[in-house]
Design a protein around this motif. Structure first.
Motif, mmCIF file in Angstrom:
data_model
loop_
_atom_site.group_PDB
_atom_site.id
_atom_site.type_symbol
_atom_site.label_atom_id
_atom_site.label_comp_id
_atom_site.label_asym_id
_atom_site.label_seq_id
_atom_site.Cartn_x
_atom_site.Cartn_y
_atom_site.Cartn_z
ATOM 1 N N ASN B 21 -16.687 -31.591 -0.548
ATOM 2 C CA ASN B 21 -16.554 -30.224 -1.060
ATOM 3 C C ASN B 21 -17.270 -30.040 -2.402
ATOM 4 O O ASN B 21 -16.741 -29.442 -3.330
ATOM 5 N N SER B 22 -18.429 -30.590 -2.517
ATOM 6 C CA SER B 22 -19.160 -30.492 -3.779
ATOM 7 C C SER B 22 -19.803 -29.109 -3.894
ATOM 8 O O SER B 22 -19.911 -28.375 -2.917
ATOM 9 N N ILE B 23 -20.215 -28.786 -5.113
ATOM 10 C CA ILE B 23 -20.813 -27.468 -5.339
ATOM 11 C C ILE B 23 -22.239 -27.482 -4.798
ATOM 12 O O ILE B 23 -23.072 -28.290 -5.227
ATOM 13 N N VAL B 24 -22.504 -26.605 -3.836
ATOM 14 C CA VAL B 24 -23.844 -26.598 -3.253
ATOM 15 C C VAL B 24 -24.712 -25.501 -3.853
ATOM 16 O O VAL B 24 -25.926 -25.607 -3.893
ATOM 17 N N ASP B 25 -24.079 -24.430 -4.305
ATOM 18 C CA ASP B 25 -24.884 -23.331 -4.855
ATOM 19 C C ASP B 25 -23.989 -22.457 -5.721
ATOM 20 O O ASP B 25 -22.779 -22.665 -5.794
ATOM 21 N N TRP B 26 -24.589 -21.489 -6.372
ATOM 22 C CA TRP B 26 -23.818 -20.570 -7.204
ATOM 23 C C TRP B 26 -24.056 -19.138 -6.779
ATOM 24 O O TRP B 26 -25.144 -18.788 -6.335
ATOM 25 N N VAL B 27 -23.022 -18.303 -6.911
ATOM 26 C CA VAL B 27 -23.219 -16.857 -6.771
ATOM 27 C C VAL B 27 -23.261 -16.288 -8.174
ATOM 28 O O VAL B 27 -22.317 -16.464 -8.948
ATOM 29 N N TYR B 28 -24.335 -15.627 -8.503
ATOM 30 C CA TYR B 28 -24.465 -15.065 -9.850
ATOM 31 C C TYR B 28 -23.906 -13.649 -9.862
ATOM 32 O O TYR B 28 -24.646 -12.674 -9.823
ATOM 33 N N ALA B 29 -22.562 -13.540 -9.872
ATOM 34 C CA ALA B 29 -21.925 -12.229 -9.746
ATOM 35 C C ALA B 29 -22.253 -11.342 -10.943
ATOM 36 O O ALA B 29 -22.596 -10.176 -10.790
ATOM 37 N N VAL B 30 -22.118 -11.905 -12.140
ATOM 38 C CA VAL B 30 -22.548 -11.193 -13.345
ATOM 39 C C VAL B 30 -23.432 -12.170 -14.083
ATOM 40 O O VAL B 30 -23.052 -13.301 -14.326
ATOM 41 N N ASP B 31 -24.625 -11.726 -14.448
ATOM 42 C CA ASP B 31 -25.614 -12.688 -14.902
ATOM 43 C C ASP B 31 -26.286 -12.208 -16.193
ATOM 44 O O ASP B 31 -27.442 -11.825 -16.209
#
Lengths: 332, 314
Positions: B21-31
């Motif tokens: 369950n490692s972090i594969v990507d990010w969602v840049y909700a507020v950037d």
């Protein structure tokens, strides 16, 4: 040509063993290739009317009386089996929330195919081909890919397109669209409305468009009915209604829209609230309590429809005496 | 003079998956957004669903972890403080949510709902507390006997008034209103908006008004931020945005407002579709090579547009 003729329809719901009419004596007709908009606030009975047409009310809890003539048949007298053949095939419905209307465990392609399996005698290959064709028709650019996906993988606009594809799959004569764009963004809303209109031009279906958004009405409708507290209170062709609304409710409703070009500090609100089902006044003008500055004798005792110009009907006579509250206070 | 600043606010969500369950990507909700609030003004935050406008509101008040960035309130850094329940910051910043029904506890009476912020922040005696509740109900124009009722006994508009009353209980400076009227009918919407304007005048409130309805925003707001994919693409005064939109995305939003007359709708439809084609063709220019929207560039004292250089802004 009239394809749907509704006469004196009442839909009552059981509350503590008494039936209260949420739709109270509604009559209208729908022609083919026409978009009829039904406008009203929440609780006015517009969705109840739609679900009554396709027979979604349970006998135990709802009482539906009157006549719904679809061609030769009265839909209220049809058996459940006959209705199953009409629903989806001849009368289709598009719901407000596409996510809860689609089955989350079924692939998009299978959901569209389901209607075809039930209502047509296409072979399996023909059906699959038809599914892709329908997806293309509603403007989905990768139909093969989308047909294999599940509803949660699609955006709101795409889901509504799928709903429309299901609705038109059997070439229905009537499409009932219940708030089809309310859950969507404004930018997507215009696309979906344009799509509905284009599809209608191809199939010549009659569309009943239920909405509370006057902007949607202005863009889409041919004819408009305004509902308040279970009754139709005004009916007119769309240009006439927007150019000269007559009933006090319609005028107040138009007046309460935030205008893009106005610089007014305050919006014009309508006083009071829509009465609840159990507290509805069953006699006299139902809107009277929300325009208390209009004298009582301006209303009819038993309001009826008056045709004030060709195709323009208004209920009750109070519109003749109506002026906005701020105007009337100046006069005094 | 602004009393609150937000500096380079970022909220990124990890997407987990794969092995362990490692972090594969990010969602840049507020950037990376900057905002400033002045007293007595209304700020609009506009964008389509999923652009990060609600996340921004929640991040400011502390309902959402922020990845980086600072929130300054009256010169103090409150970025850490805003997480604690009893912080002074929460007295000054309150929130109203879209769904008036689910933001009220169905098993509490109105008096208890309104008493909650009072008990948390204002150390009053029971008698003073009752008096305060009566005052609050009077401000929002509800009858005194509604104290003893439950939320389900009220209509949507009335419930939203109770929400506003609760937000007003601690005399805040800023109220974050997340789509406060989108679930309401047209006639009720007008009542609530008028009422929000009235209390604003009375208490000198500042609003951050989050909405997707450009008609309502035009009516309510002095200064408007247009948000797209977690970044601002344009901000300016009401006049800047509505009379002189510069960014393609802003133009598209304004273009999609339904007209309020059926006259000329065929022509409008044609124009709309032409615009859509143009938009599809040119929107890629709004992003830099990393797929991020460009930084904001000032083109007047109040008006900022996202672009690669001033020359690009026509």
């Amino acid at each position: 040509m009239d394809i749907l003729d509704i006469q004196n329809l009442h839909v009552g719901f059981r509350i503590n063993d008494t039936f209260y009419d949420a739709v109270d004596g509604v009559s209208f007709t729908l022609k083919n290739n026409e978009i009829l908009a039904i406008v009203g606030e929440s609780g006015c009975g517009k969705s109840t009317l739609a679900t009554a047409i396709i027979g979604l009310h349970h006998e135990q809890n709802a009482r539906v009386t009157g006549k719904i003539l679809f061609g030769e048949r009265n839909l209220l007298e049809c058996s459940e089996e006959e209705m199953n053949h009409i629903r989806g095939a001849e009368i289709a419905m598009i719901f407000q929330d596409p996510l809860s209307a689609l089955n989350p465990l079924m692939r998009i392609g299978d959901q569209i195919e389901e209607a075809l399996t039930y209502h047509t005698d296409y072979s399996r290959d023909e059906r699959e081909e038809k599914v892709l064709q329908l997806l293309k028709q509603v403007g989905i650019s990768k139909p093969e890919q989308v047909a294999r996906q599940f509803p949660h993988q699609l955006s709101g606009g795409m889901r509504q397109r799928v709903m429309i594809a299901i609705a038109i799959s059997c070439k229905p004569k009537i499409i009932i669209a219940d708030e089809p764009t309310t859950a969507l963004d404004v930018t997507i809303q215009a696309q979906i409305l344009d799509l509905l209109k284009e599809l209608q031009n191809e199939t010549e279906a009659g569309i009943i468009l239920i909405t509370h958004d006057l902007g949607v009405v202005a863009e889409m409708a041919d004819r408009v009915m305004v509902m308040y507290a279970g009754e139709i209170i005004e009916e007119a062709p769309v240009q006439k209604l927007f150019a000269s609304p007559k009933h006090p409710y319609t005028r107040l409703l138009f007046n309460s829209m935030p205008q893009l070009h106005s610089t007014n500090e305050r919006l014009n609100a309508i006083e009071g609230i829509v009465p609840s089902l159990t507290h509805l006044p069953r006699t006299g003008c139902r809107f009277a309590s929300r325009i208390p500055w209009i004298p009582k004798d301006a209303h009819e005792e038993q309001p009826i429809f008056h045709e004030i110009s060709k195709g323009h009907f208004v209920k009750c006579t109070c519109w003749k005496y109506f002026n906005f509250q701020h105007e009337s206070s100046i006069n005094r | 003079m602004s009393f609150m600043q937000i500096i380079d606010l970022k909220v990124h969500y990890p997407i987990r998956g794969g092995f362990f369950n490692s972090i594969v990507d990010w969602v840049y909700a507020v950037d990376g957004i900057d905002m400033e609030f002045e007293q007595g003004k209304t700020y609009g935050l506009v964008g389509e669903s999923g652009c990060g406008k609600s996340t921004t509101g929640k991040a400011i008040i502390g309902l959402e972890k922020i990845t980086s960035g600072k929130i300054l309130f009256e010169g103090e850094d409150v970025t850490k403080e805003r997480k604690s329940r009893t912080s002074h910051f929460h007295r000054e910043v309150q929130m109203i949510f879209q769904d008036s029904h689910s933001s009220l506890n169905p098993r509490k009476r109105i008096a208890d709902i309104l008493a909650e912020p009072i008990r948390n922040f204002l150390n009053l005696t029971p008698r003073e507390e009752r008096k305060k509740i009566d005052e609050l109900l009077a401000i929002v124009g509800m009858p005194g006997d509604s104290k003893e009722k439950f939320p389900h006994e009220f209509s949507g508009g009335q419930k939203q008034r109770i929400n506003i009353a609760r937000a007003l209980a601690t005399n805040p400076k800023l109220i974050i209103a997340d789509e406060p009227v989108s679930a309401l009918d047209l006639s009720v919407q007008a009542q609530v908006l008028n009422f929000m304007k009235d209390v604003q005048k009375e208490f000198g409130l500042t609003y951050l008004f989050i909405s997707h309805d450009l008609g309502v925003v035009k009516h309510m707001c002095d200064y408007i931020f247009i948000m797209y994919k977690g970044r601002f693409v344009e901000c300016g005064t009401k006049q800047d945005i509505y009379q002189n939109p510069k960014h393609l995305y802003t133009k598209r939003l304004l273009n999609s407002i339904p007209a309020t007359t059926p006259l000329g709708r065929e022509k409008r439809k044609w124009a709309r579709q032409e615009f859509e084609k143009m938009y599809e063709k040119h929107i890629h220019k709004a992003f830099d090579e990393n797929g991020r929207v460009y930084d904001l560039i000032p083109i007047s004292d109040t008006h900022y547009v996202s672009a690669s250089s001033v020359k690009e802004v026509v």
